[in-house]
Each structure stands twice: as structure tokens, then as C-alpha cells.
Design a protein around this motif. Structure first.
Motif, PDB file in Angstrom:
ATOM      1  N   ALA A 108      14.635   4.907 -13.263  1.00 16.82           N
ATOM      2  CA  ALA A 108      14.983   4.650 -11.866  1.00 16.82           C
ATOM      3  C   ALA A 108      15.589   5.894 -11.228  1.00 16.82           C
ATOM      4  O   ALA A 108      15.235   6.262 -10.104  1.00 16.82           O
ATOM      5  N   GLU A 109      16.490   6.556 -11.933  1.00 13.77           N
ATOM      6  CA  GLU A 109      17.101   7.773 -11.401  1.00 13.77           C
ATOM      7  C   GLU A 109      16.058   8.856 -11.183  1.00 13.77           C
ATOM      8  O   GLU A 109      16.097   9.571 -10.185  1.00 13.77           O
ATOM      9  N   HIS A 110      15.096   8.969 -12.093  1.00 14.88           N
ATOM     10  CA  HIS A 110      14.022   9.954 -11.938  1.00 14.88           C
ATOM     11  C   HIS A 110      13.166   9.638 -10.704  1.00 14.88           C
ATOM     12  O   HIS A 110      12.840  10.530  -9.919  1.00 14.88           O
ATOM     13  N   ILE A 111      12.844   8.379 -10.534  1.00 20.29           N
ATOM     14  CA  ILE A 111      12.014   7.976  -9.393  1.00 20.29           C
ATOM     15  C   ILE A 111      12.731   8.236  -8.083  1.00 20.29           C
ATOM     16  O   ILE A 111      12.134   8.678  -7.099  1.00 20.29           O
ATOM     17  N   LEU A 112      14.035   7.968  -8.054  1.00 20.16           N
ATOM     18  CA  LEU A 112      14.804   8.120  -6.823  1.00 20.16           C
ATOM     19  C   LEU A 112      15.282   9.543  -6.566  1.00 20.16           C
ATOM     20  O   LEU A 112      15.792   9.823  -5.475  1.00 20.16           O
ATOM     21  N   ALA A 113      15.125  10.432  -7.531  1.00 23.66           N
ATOM     22  CA  ALA A 113      15.569  11.819  -7.354  1.00 23.66           C
ATOM     23  C   ALA A 113      14.792  12.464  -6.201  1.00 23.66           C
ATOM     24  O   ALA A 113      13.581  12.320  -6.097  1.00 23.66           O
ATOM     25  N   ALA A 116       0.837  -1.211   0.000  1.00 25.57           N
ATOM     26  CA  ALA A 116       0.000   0.000   0.000  1.00 25.57           C
ATOM     27  C   ALA A 116       0.867   1.255   0.000  1.00 25.57           C
ATOM     28  O   ALA A 116       0.596   2.210  -0.734  1.00 25.57           O
ATOM     29  N   ASP A 117       1.940   1.254   0.790  1.00 20.88           N
ATOM     30  CA  ASP A 117       2.844   2.405   0.839  1.00 20.88           C
ATOM     31  C   ASP A 117       3.555   2.606  -0.497  1.00 20.88           C
ATOM     32  O   ASP A 117       3.697   3.737  -0.972  1.00 20.88           O
ATOM     33  N   VAL A 118       4.015   1.517  -1.109  1.00 23.65           N
ATOM     34  CA  VAL A 118       4.699   1.615  -2.406  1.00 23.65           C
ATOM     35  C   VAL A 118       3.726   2.123  -3.477  1.00 23.65           C
ATOM     36  O   VAL A 118       4.068   2.998  -4.269  1.00 23.65           O
ATOM     37  N   ALA A 119       2.516   1.608  -3.477  1.00 25.17           N
ATOM     38  CA  ALA A 119       1.510   2.059  -4.444  1.00 25.17           C
ATOM     39  C   ALA A 119       1.240   3.555  -4.280  1.00 25.17           C
ATOM     40  O   ALA A 119       1.164   4.293  -5.274  1.00 25.17           O
ATOM     41  N   THR A 120       1.123   4.010  -3.051  1.00 33.38           N
ATOM     42  CA  THR A 120       0.898   5.432  -2.796  1.00 33.38           C
ATOM     43  C   THR A 120       2.088   6.260  -3.268  1.00 33.38           C
ATOM     44  O   THR A 120       1.917   7.290  -3.926  1.00 33.38           O
ATOM     45  N   ALA A 121       3.299   5.821  -2.952  1.00 32.81           N
ATOM     46  CA  ALA A 121       4.509   6.555  -3.336  1.00 32.81           C
ATOM     47  C   ALA A 121       4.633   6.682  -4.850  1.00 32.81           C
ATOM     48  O   ALA A 121       5.077   7.712  -5.361  1.00 32.81           O
ATOM     49  N   PHE A 122       4.238   5.642  -5.582  1.00 34.29           N
ATOM     50  CA  PHE A 122       4.358   5.650  -7.035  1.00 34.29           C
ATOM     51  C   PHE A 122       3.096   6.149  -7.720  1.00 34.29           C
ATOM     52  O   PHE A 122       3.066   6.290  -8.943  1.00 34.29           O
ATOM     53  N   GLY A 123       2.047   6.378  -6.960  1.00 36.57           N
ATOM     54  CA  GLY A 123       0.794   6.850  -7.545  1.00 36.57           C
ATOM     55  C   GLY A 123       0.171   5.837  -8.485  1.00 36.57           C
ATOM     56  O   GLY A 123      -0.355   6.183  -9.541  1.00 36.57           O
ATOM     57  N   THR A 124       0.231   4.578  -8.107  1.00 36.93           N
ATOM     58  CA  THR A 124      -0.277   3.507  -8.958  1.00 36.93           C
ATOM     59  C   THR A 124      -0.904   2.429  -8.083  1.00 36.93           C
ATOM     60  O   THR A 124      -0.955   2.557  -6.869  1.00 36.93           O
ATOM     61  N   ARG A 125      -1.352   1.395  -8.723  1.00 31.40           N
ATOM     62  CA  ARG A 125      -1.926   0.236  -8.023  1.00 31.40           C
ATOM     63  C   ARG A 125      -1.047  -0.969  -8.295  1.00 31.40           C
ATOM     64  O   ARG A 125      -0.762  -1.281  -9.445  1.00 31.40           O
TER      65      ARG A 125
END
Length: 85
Positions: free
Chosen positions: A77-82, A9-18
Motif C-alpha cells: 500500500a505504501e509503495h502504491i501510494l508513494a 476504468a480510472d482505477v484499472a488504468t492507474a494500477f495497470g490492471t483489469r
């Protein structure tokens, strides 16, 4: 809620996805991030590889470009982790 459910649930929220459960394969959950697949493994048996101590981490998250483009995969990956996104 189990720790695995809480994490997904936390990962989905962080990435704005399901995140969806995976029936077969090493990943337990996955999500389409628009040309890139996020895979989440809640347990694994990886050991150290190329200096990365995978055996220290219970959970592994991987990004895979749908077209197999490793540079695009790395850029995503770099964009996500920025920190400034």
C-alpha cells in the motif's frame, strides 16, 4: 458510461490492471496485483473506525495480501501510494 464504470476504468488504468466484477462479497470489483488483491467497493455502510471517517467516503479501496501477511500488505500500500514511484 456511469460514474461507477468511469471510476473502475480510472482505477484499472492507474494500477495497470483489469478490474473484474465480484459475484459475492463486500467488494464490487477486484484485481490481482501480484500477490496482493485490490478490492473496490462502490458503496458501503462503514462508519468511523480507529479515527478513519469511512462514512465520508462513497468508495472504499482495500488491499489484501494473498498470504495474510499484514506487513507485506502495508508495504505494498505504501509503495502504491508513494508519489515518487
Amino acid at each position: 458510461m456511469s460514474p461507477g464504470e468511469s471510476l473502475t476504468a480510472d482505477v484499472a488504468t492507474a494500477f495497470g490492471t483489469r478490474l473484474l466484477p465480484v459475484a459475492r462479497g463486500p467488494a464490487d470489483y477486484c484485481a490481482d496485483l501480484g500477490g496482493t488483491r485490490l478490492e473496490l467497493e462502490l458503496s458501503h455502510d462503514y462508519v468511523e473506525d480507529r479515527g478513519i471517517p469511512f462514512d465520508r467516503y462513497q468508495v472504499i479501496a482495500s488491499l489484501r495480501d494473498f498470504g495474510g501477511d499484514r506487513e507485506r500488505e502495508r508495504a505494498r500500500a505504501e509503495h502504491i501510494l508513494a508519489t515518487d514511484r
